[in-house]
Write a protein that holds these residues in place. Structure first.
Motif, mmCIF file in Angstrom:
data_model
loop_
_atom_site.group_PDB
_atom_site.id
_atom_site.type_symbol
_atom_site.label_atom_id
_atom_site.label_comp_id
_atom_site.label_asym_id
_atom_site.label_seq_id
_atom_site.Cartn_x
_atom_site.Cartn_y
_atom_site.Cartn_z
ATOM 1 N N SER A 52 66.417 -49.391 45.562
ATOM 2 C CA SER A 52 65.716 -48.592 46.583
ATOM 3 C C SER A 52 66.499 -47.319 46.899
ATOM 4 O O SER A 52 67.714 -47.247 46.671
ATOM 5 C CB SER A 52 65.507 -49.418 47.851
ATOM 6 O OG SER A 52 66.746 -49.697 48.444
ATOM 7 N N ARG A 53 65.776 -46.312 47.389
ATOM 8 C CA ARG A 53 66.373 -45.017 47.767
ATOM 9 C C ARG A 53 65.613 -44.466 48.964
ATOM 10 O O ARG A 53 64.440 -44.795 49.163
ATOM 11 C CB ARG A 53 66.245 -43.969 46.647
ATOM 12 C CG ARG A 53 67.027 -44.224 45.372
ATOM 13 C CD ARG A 53 68.539 -44.086 45.552
ATOM 14 N NE ARG A 53 69.200 -44.167 44.253
ATOM 15 C CZ ARG A 53 69.491 -45.296 43.615
ATOM 16 N NH1 ARG A 53 69.169 -46.456 44.146
ATOM 17 N NH2 ARG A 53 70.097 -45.268 42.437
ATOM 18 N N LEU A 54 66.283 -43.550 49.663
ATOM 19 C CA LEU A 54 65.627 -42.842 50.763
ATOM 20 C C LEU A 54 65.118 -41.498 50.254
ATOM 21 O O LEU A 54 65.832 -40.803 49.518
ATOM 22 C CB LEU A 54 66.618 -42.586 51.901
ATOM 23 C CG LEU A 54 67.316 -43.803 52.502
ATOM 24 C CD1 LEU A 54 68.241 -43.353 53.639
ATOM 25 C CD2 LEU A 54 66.305 -44.804 53.022
ATOM 26 N N VAL A 70 59.730 -35.813 46.615
ATOM 27 C CA VAL A 70 60.182 -34.972 45.503
ATOM 28 C C VAL A 70 61.668 -35.217 45.261
ATOM 29 O O VAL A 70 62.428 -35.451 46.207
ATOM 30 C CB VAL A 70 59.860 -33.481 45.794
ATOM 31 C CG1 VAL A 70 60.647 -32.957 46.985
ATOM 32 C CG2 VAL A 70 60.097 -32.605 44.577
ATOM 33 N N PHE A 71 62.062 -35.228 43.986
ATOM 34 C CA PHE A 71 63.480 -35.478 43.657
ATOM 35 C C PHE A 71 63.828 -34.864 42.312
ATOM 36 O O PHE A 71 62.947 -34.592 41.489
ATOM 37 C CB PHE A 71 63.768 -36.997 43.636
ATOM 38 C CG PHE A 71 62.917 -37.769 42.674
ATOM 39 C CD1 PHE A 71 63.349 -37.993 41.376
ATOM 40 C CD2 PHE A 71 61.680 -38.258 43.046
ATOM 41 C CE1 PHE A 71 62.570 -38.704 40.473
ATOM 42 C CE2 PHE A 71 60.886 -38.966 42.158
ATOM 43 C CZ PHE A 71 61.324 -39.185 40.856
ATOM 44 N N ARG A 72 65.151 -34.644 42.117
ATOM 45 C CA ARG A 72 65.637 -34.197 40.817
ATOM 46 C C ARG A 72 65.717 -35.432 39.913
ATOM 47 O O ARG A 72 66.299 -36.449 40.305
ATOM 48 C CB ARG A 72 67.039 -33.595 40.921
ATOM 49 C CG ARG A 72 67.175 -32.404 41.840
ATOM 50 C CD ARG A 72 66.608 -31.138 41.253
ATOM 51 N NE ARG A 72 67.068 -29.974 41.986
ATOM 52 C CZ ARG A 72 66.315 -28.920 42.271
ATOM 53 N NH1 ARG A 72 65.043 -28.864 41.909
ATOM 54 N NH2 ARG A 72 66.813 -27.899 42.935
ATOM 55 N N VAL A 73 65.175 -35.315 38.721
ATOM 56 C CA VAL A 73 65.224 -36.437 37.779
ATOM 57 C C VAL A 73 66.661 -36.561 37.264
ATOM 58 O O VAL A 73 67.317 -35.550 37.023
ATOM 59 C CB VAL A 73 64.252 -36.190 36.607
ATOM 60 C CG1 VAL A 73 64.297 -37.343 35.615
ATOM 61 C CG2 VAL A 73 62.828 -35.998 37.132
ATOM 62 N N SER A 74 67.145 -37.805 37.146
ATOM 63 C CA SER A 74 68.495 -38.017 36.612
ATOM 64 C C SER A 74 68.483 -39.262 35.734
ATOM 65 O O SER A 74 67.426 -39.869 35.519
ATOM 66 C CB SER A 74 69.493 -38.198 37.756
ATOM 67 O OG SER A 74 69.354 -39.498 38.291
ATOM 68 N N THR A 75 69.667 -39.657 35.295
ATOM 69 C CA THR A 75 69.750 -40.847 34.441
ATOM 70 C C THR A 75 69.867 -42.134 35.263
ATOM 71 O O THR A 75 70.052 -43.205 34.701
ATOM 72 C CB THR A 75 70.968 -40.749 33.503
ATOM 73 O OG1 THR A 75 72.119 -40.485 34.322
ATOM 74 C CG2 THR A 75 70.812 -39.651 32.481
ATOM 75 N N GLY A 116 68.025 -26.973 47.377
ATOM 76 C CA GLY A 116 67.293 -27.716 46.341
ATOM 77 C C GLY A 116 66.128 -28.506 46.911
ATOM 78 O O GLY A 116 65.293 -27.977 47.658
ATOM 79 N N VAL A 117 66.092 -29.835 46.583
ATOM 80 C CA VAL A 117 64.976 -30.656 47.069
ATOM 81 C C VAL A 117 65.055 -30.916 48.580
ATOM 82 O O VAL A 117 64.176 -31.571 49.152
ATOM 83 C CB VAL A 117 64.826 -31.981 46.282
ATOM 84 C CG1 VAL A 117 64.256 -31.724 44.903
ATOM 85 C CG2 VAL A 117 66.129 -32.748 46.210
ATOM 86 N N GLY A 118 66.057 -30.349 49.222
ATOM 87 C CA GLY A 118 66.121 -30.346 50.683
ATOM 88 C C GLY A 118 64.945 -29.572 51.287
ATOM 89 O O GLY A 118 64.744 -29.577 52.503
ATOM 90 N N GLU A 224 72.522 -37.981 51.732
ATOM 91 C CA GLU A 224 73.636 -38.814 51.253
ATOM 92 C C GLU A 224 73.231 -39.427 49.914
ATOM 93 O O GLU A 224 72.107 -39.854 49.741
ATOM 94 C CB GLU A 224 73.945 -39.945 52.241
ATOM 95 C CG GLU A 224 74.304 -39.513 53.653
ATOM 96 C CD GLU A 224 75.617 -38.748 53.749
ATOM 97 O OE1 GLU A 224 76.415 -38.802 52.791
ATOM 98 O OE2 GLU A 224 75.828 -38.091 54.781
ATOM 99 N N GLY A 225 74.141 -39.471 48.982
ATOM 100 C CA GLY A 225 73.832 -40.041 47.665
ATOM 101 C C GLY A 225 73.810 -38.950 46.613
ATOM 102 O O GLY A 225 73.918 -39.234 45.419
ATOM 103 N N TYR A 226 73.686 -37.691 47.058
ATOM 104 C CA TYR A 226 73.751 -36.581 46.105
ATOM 105 C C TYR A 226 75.183 -36.069 46.048
ATOM 106 O O TYR A 226 75.857 -35.994 47.044
ATOM 107 C CB TYR A 226 72.827 -35.435 46.526
ATOM 108 C CG TYR A 226 71.502 -35.471 45.811
ATOM 109 C CD1 TYR A 226 71.428 -35.554 44.424
ATOM 110 C CD2 TYR A 226 70.314 -35.407 46.530
ATOM 111 C CE1 TYR A 226 70.195 -35.578 43.773
ATOM 112 C CE2 TYR A 226 69.083 -35.428 45.889
ATOM 113 C CZ TYR A 226 69.037 -35.517 44.513
ATOM 114 O OH TYR A 226 67.831 -35.539 43.879
#
Ligand code: FAD
Length: 226
Positions: A52-54, A70-75, A116-118, A224-226
């Motif tokens: 899970s994520r916020l 909306v989010f930046r795609v990552s691995t 960014g996605v902020g 938080e998390g980025y």
């Protein structure tokens, strides 16, 4: 309260940046600026940070059909699963939370700073039917690495053209505390709303404090998390 809902669609909104639309459950309520927790029942690949994520909500509270994030795609296993799940797949979302709630009748000038996605919580606010642009002066500082990675920039430029009370400043260099110290002096009595990766939020807040903005007039949402 936890809701079970489905993925309705997925859209690329900038380079490496994905917007996901979920069906909005009937009893789901939120205010522009708040976030949700999304949980995926089964990840396709392992993820040390769990399933899970916020995410801040990007869609407007007036949109009763959809919830968008909306989010930046990552691995990361979580995001890789989210971008691969088919339309109609089920996820769980928690009732919206957070005290980062954008004011509907601002008393002072509002300055928004998005890294960014902020931009997400601000889009939720801008897209409301009862347009907030006519309720007072708003300036948005929007920072990205480059134009291609600036989500929703076309819509934002259109808002800036249409409403005299809204001004957009696009930033394509890493923002410095000095830049925000100088701007703080120009907009000393405004309320500052700052959203983005924690390091970026730190740089901005430092500049605002050096520029003499009262602590009570700085409201932050560090991702938080980025
Ligand atoms: C209140 C709140 C609201 C939030 N709202 C949002 C929001 O609206 N949108 C949002 O995106 N996040 C938001 N976040 C942050 C979000 O919850 C995640 O923590 C964040 O998106 C990081 O995701 P991730 O853990 O999947 O890691 P990521 O940083 O996406 O990825 C981590 C993994 O991928 C690797 N990786 C990352 N980038 C790359 C790359 N370019 N190339 C190769 N490998 C890479 C890393 O090494 C690591 O293995 C919010 C957080 C909070 C607290």
């Amino acid at each position: 309260m936890v809701f079970e809902t489905i993925i309705k669609g997925r859209k690329k909104v900038a380079k490496g940046t994905c917007e996901i639309t979920f069906k909005r459950p009937e009893k789901f309520v939120f205010k522009a600026g708040q976030y949700i927790q999304i949980a995926i029942p089964e990840l396709l690949s392992p993820d040390l940070r769990g399933n899970s994520r916020l995410f801040s909500v990007t869609s407007s509270p007036d949109d009763l059909e959809n919830i968008r994030v909306v989010f930046r795609v990552s691995t990361s296993g979580f995001k890789q699963t989210l971008v691969s799940m088919p339309v109609g797949a089920t996820v769980q979302i928690e009732q919206a939370a957070g005290s980062f709630v954008l004011p509907q009748s601002p008393k002072q000038q509002q300055i928004f700073v998005a890294g960014g996605v902020g931009i997400s919580p601000f889009m939720s606010y801008f897209n409301q039917e009862n347009t907030p642009f006519e309720k007072g002066q708003t300036t948005l500082f929007y920072g990205n690495q480059n134009e291609e990675s600036a989500a929703y920039v076309t819509e934002l430029r259109a808002f800036a053209k249409r409403y005299q009370s809204f001004s957009l400043q696009e930033l394509y260099e890493r923002p410095s505390s000095e830049f925000f110290r100088r701007n703080a002096q120009m907009y000393k009595d405004a309320t500052w709303w700052v959203v983005g990766p924690p390091a970026m939020v730190g740089v901005v807040v430092n500049g605002l404090q050096l520029g003499g903005v009262d602590q009570n007039n700085i409201i932050t949402e560090p991702f938080e998390g980025y």
